[in-house]
Design a protein around this motif. Structure first.
Motif: not given
Lengths: 314, 383
Positions: A61-72, A89-96, A210-217
């Motif tokens: 949910a953290g990755f999901f929220a991060l994607g949402a907030y980066v976009s927002g 957002g996807a690149v940032l979360v993927g990198t993280l 792990f990265v793939i699933s985080a990027v999906f989120a």
């Protein structure tokens, strides 16, 4: 070409998504369907990690929220186009996820669960307290999703977008599972030592998935932000992470369609059960418990096995 | 297979119950509501839900409104803004309600605002945030006093006592954060200078560091604490431990019996603004609010055997104001109900006397607050 199980499943999913709206009396049903579809995409991604690679994550949910907030934040404060913000957002979360994955995925079992739990909670706290950037507990208002002057509005349009996204995700996931990567992942799930012995670079594959699933989120998070119009740190809470894991486990681990079914059931049930008011949580709990007791492998794998047994007997 | 059948049966029952819930008489006045009866704000939303249920039942027993029974549809959003948005959609699209009362917290309310504005359904929020009605949104009203008014009430009291230089100690998130911003804005109007401005976290077990810093600031005449929950109780105890002698003011965020139970007598002598409901028994019999607050207190505490809180009052006011507006509108035409809500004048509620206008969708004045002083671990009216 012979149609195999997964292909039939994909076609069936497409048919259900296409025909289901015929039964929707009003746009509230579309709204529920969209959140179910979004959760399904998330769970298909998470299932790659949990079901196939055998690694648990309590921080998705953290990755999901991060994607949402980066976009927002990027679209409202820096006026970036939504699609670009989604990619950033996807690149940032993927990198993280990539940076975190190496040390974290060395852990096993409970330790891994604790580490991912920690990441999720840290993200949640940052979103809550850095109010100058995120709006804090009061949330952040996000604009509509617009691409080149065309704005996506209305639950109906969101439904089609979410449906297409789910089909794409399922297709990607099925292909991944059926590739060398997928076989390597299943080897890791079976026995990490065994996989290493036969020459699978277990660390690399675990990080990859792990990265793939985080990027999906993250991608789903970005879309969610635009659809909802308001996001609060609650979407990144520990409970949301647990909810996602519960969806995967309920539907059936190591089954892409299981993840979809689990996500749909757990997204729709709370809406069905509202008429029970105070007993809602109890009934939800009972359904969860009986599924776990009578179908420990999850709904879809159990049903498939039963169908096969019947087919074999007759 | 039997398990499958059982699961199927359970699902079928759920469907049947939902469908049954939708079938109803056409002339009901449908009041939709979403409150946070579980989750972080559960202690607030639970009271709101109970009040709505109790009074809808009472109104129906007395023959309903305009001869039509009220039908209440309440959903629990679990203190999640996203769920609040989804339930708002359900109320508007699926239940086709005539008016919506709800939104226990500011985030839940703001999640519903875009939808009620688009669908043009009258909406009365139960949350305090100033953003809800400032700027004014045509279809959105609210009943609770805002943080700004609490700050102004306190500063007015300080001015009367000749206090001009104060220290502000506020919680760094949510309620306290908004309170700090409003205090900083309102202070100059009352000739108050905030010469020390400290914050603490909602879960800090100790704030003596901040208090020591405040004690070290020369010229501080009073301390104003803005927070809710357990934080202000910790602050109160630390103030006693450090032996601070300056007058202490708290915000309306601590106006609950729970706070008094937490601090014991540590908060004796502190002053704070509260609404009429909190001091129902102490209001003079000439006070127009007296009958209203006493009725709610007795009804609620009689039925639920638990202390009534200010949150119950927010829901009571919203329901009664809605009923009043529907009566004046002569029906449930949404535009007319909205217009009548906006024309609410001299409406006596538990939070104060409401005078709505096209530029003010909250309608309360500073007289909605009463100053109390804490004595022997209880409120004593002092204005």
């Amino acid at each position: 070409m012979r149609l195999t199980g997964p292909h039939i499943g994909l076609l069936a999913t497409a048919a259900i998504i296409a025909l289901l709206p015929l039964t929707f009396p009003n746009s509230y049903y579309y709204d529920v369907a969209v959140s179910a579809l979004f959760n399904a995409v998330l769970c298909v991604g998470l299932n790659l990690l949990i079901g196939y690679a055998g690694q648990i994550s309590l921080g998705h949910a953290g990755f999901f929220a991060l994607g949402a907030y980066v976009s927002g934040i990027l679209t409202t404060r820096w006026n970036l186009p939504p699609l670009l913000a989604l990619v950033v957002g996807a690149v940032l979360v993927g990198t993280l996820a990539f940076v975190l994955a190496r040390p974290i995925l060395r852990l096993k079992g409970h330790y891994l669960a604790m580490a991912t739990l920690g990441i999720g909670i840290i993200i949640f706290i940052v979103l809550n307290t850095e109010a100058w950037l995120t709006g804090g507990p009061d949330g952040l208002t996000v604009n509509y999703l617009s691409v080149a002057g065309w704005t996506l509005k209305g639950d109906r349009n969101w439904y089609w977008l979410a449906g297409i996204l789910l089909l794409t995700t399922v297709w990607l996931s099925l292909n991944l599972i059926d590739s060398a990567v997928g076989r390597a992942l299943r080897a890791v799930h079976g026995s990490e030592v065994g996989a290493a012995v036969v020459g699978v670079d277990t660390g690399r594959y675990k990080v990859l998935v792990f990265v793939i699933s985080a990027v999906f989120a993250s991608v789903v998070g970005s879309l969610f932000a635009h659809r909802n119009g308001l996001i609060t740190p609650g979407i990144g809470s520990f409970f949301h992470s647990v909810e996602l894991v519960a969806m995967v486990v309920l539907g059936g681990m190591a089954s892409t369609f299981g993840a979809v079914v689990g996500a749909v059931i757990l997204s729709v049930l709370p809406h069905l059960l509202t008429s029970f008011e105070d007993y809602e949580a109890i009934i939800l709990g009972m359904i969860m418990m009986s599924t776990m007791i009578f179908m420990p492998k999850g709904i879809v794998p159990t049903v498939l096995r039963l169908l096969r047994q019947r087919g074999g007997a007759s | 297979m039997r398990t499958m059948r059982t699961a199927g049966l359970a699902l079928a029952m759920a469907f049947a119950a939902t469908v049954a819930g939708q079938a109803q008489a056409a002339d009901d006045i449908k009041i939709g509501s979403f409150v946070s009866s579980t989750g972080v704000m559960g202690y607030m939303g639970d009271q709101e839900k109970k009040v709505l249920e109790t009074y809808v039942e009472r109104i129906n027993k007395q023959g309903g409104v305009l001869g039509r029974p009220l039908k209440l549809i309440v959903y629990d959003d679990g203190t999640e803004a996203e769920k609040a948005a989804s339930f708002t959609k359900r109320l508007i699209e699926n239940d086709e309600v005539d008016v919506i009362i709800g939104g226990t917290g500011t985030p839940q309310t703001m999640a519903a605002v875009p939808q009620v504005e688009r669908a043009q359904v009258p909406f009365i929020s139960l949350a305090g945030g100033i953003v809800i009605t400032d700027p004014v949104k045509p279809w959105v009203f609210k009943t609770p006093q805002s943080d700004k008014m609490a700050a102004e009430k306190v500063f007015g009291d300080m001015k009367k006592k000749g206090i001009t230089k104060i220290a502000l100690l506020s919680e760094n998130i949510g309620f306290g954060k908004s309170g700090r911003e409003q205090s900083l804005l309102a202070a100059p109007k009352y000739g108050i200078e905030i010469i020390a401005d400290e914050t603490y976290g909602p879960k800090d077990p100790d704030v003596t560091a901040q208090l020591t810093k405040i004690r070290g600031t020369a010229g501080v005449q009073a301390l104003f604490v803005f927070g809710a929950g357990t934080g202000p109780a910790v602050v109160s105890k630390n103030i006693r431990q450090l032996g601070l002698t300056e007058p202490v003011y708290q915000s309306h965020g601590v106006a609950s019996k729970d706070f008094l139970r937490l601090v014991g007598t540590a908060a004796d002598g502190f002053r704070l603004p509260v609404d009429g409901l909190v001091v129902a028994d102490q209001l003079s019999s000439s006070d127009p609010q007296k009958p209203v607050v006493v009725d709610l207190k007795n009804t609620f505490e009689g039925q639920y055997k638990t202390d009534v809180s200010t949150f119950a009052g927010h829901a009571y006011d919203a329901l009664m104001m809605t009923v009043d507006a529907i009566k004046r509108a002569g029906g449930t035409d949404k535009a007319k109900v909205r217009e009548q809500l906006e024309k609410t004048k001299g409406f006596i509620g538990t939070d104060g006397v409401y005078n709505m206008s096209p530029t003010d969708h909250m309608g309360l004045g500073l007289d909605a607050f009463h100053m109390v002083v804490i004595k022997n671990g209880d409120w004593v009216l002092s204005d």
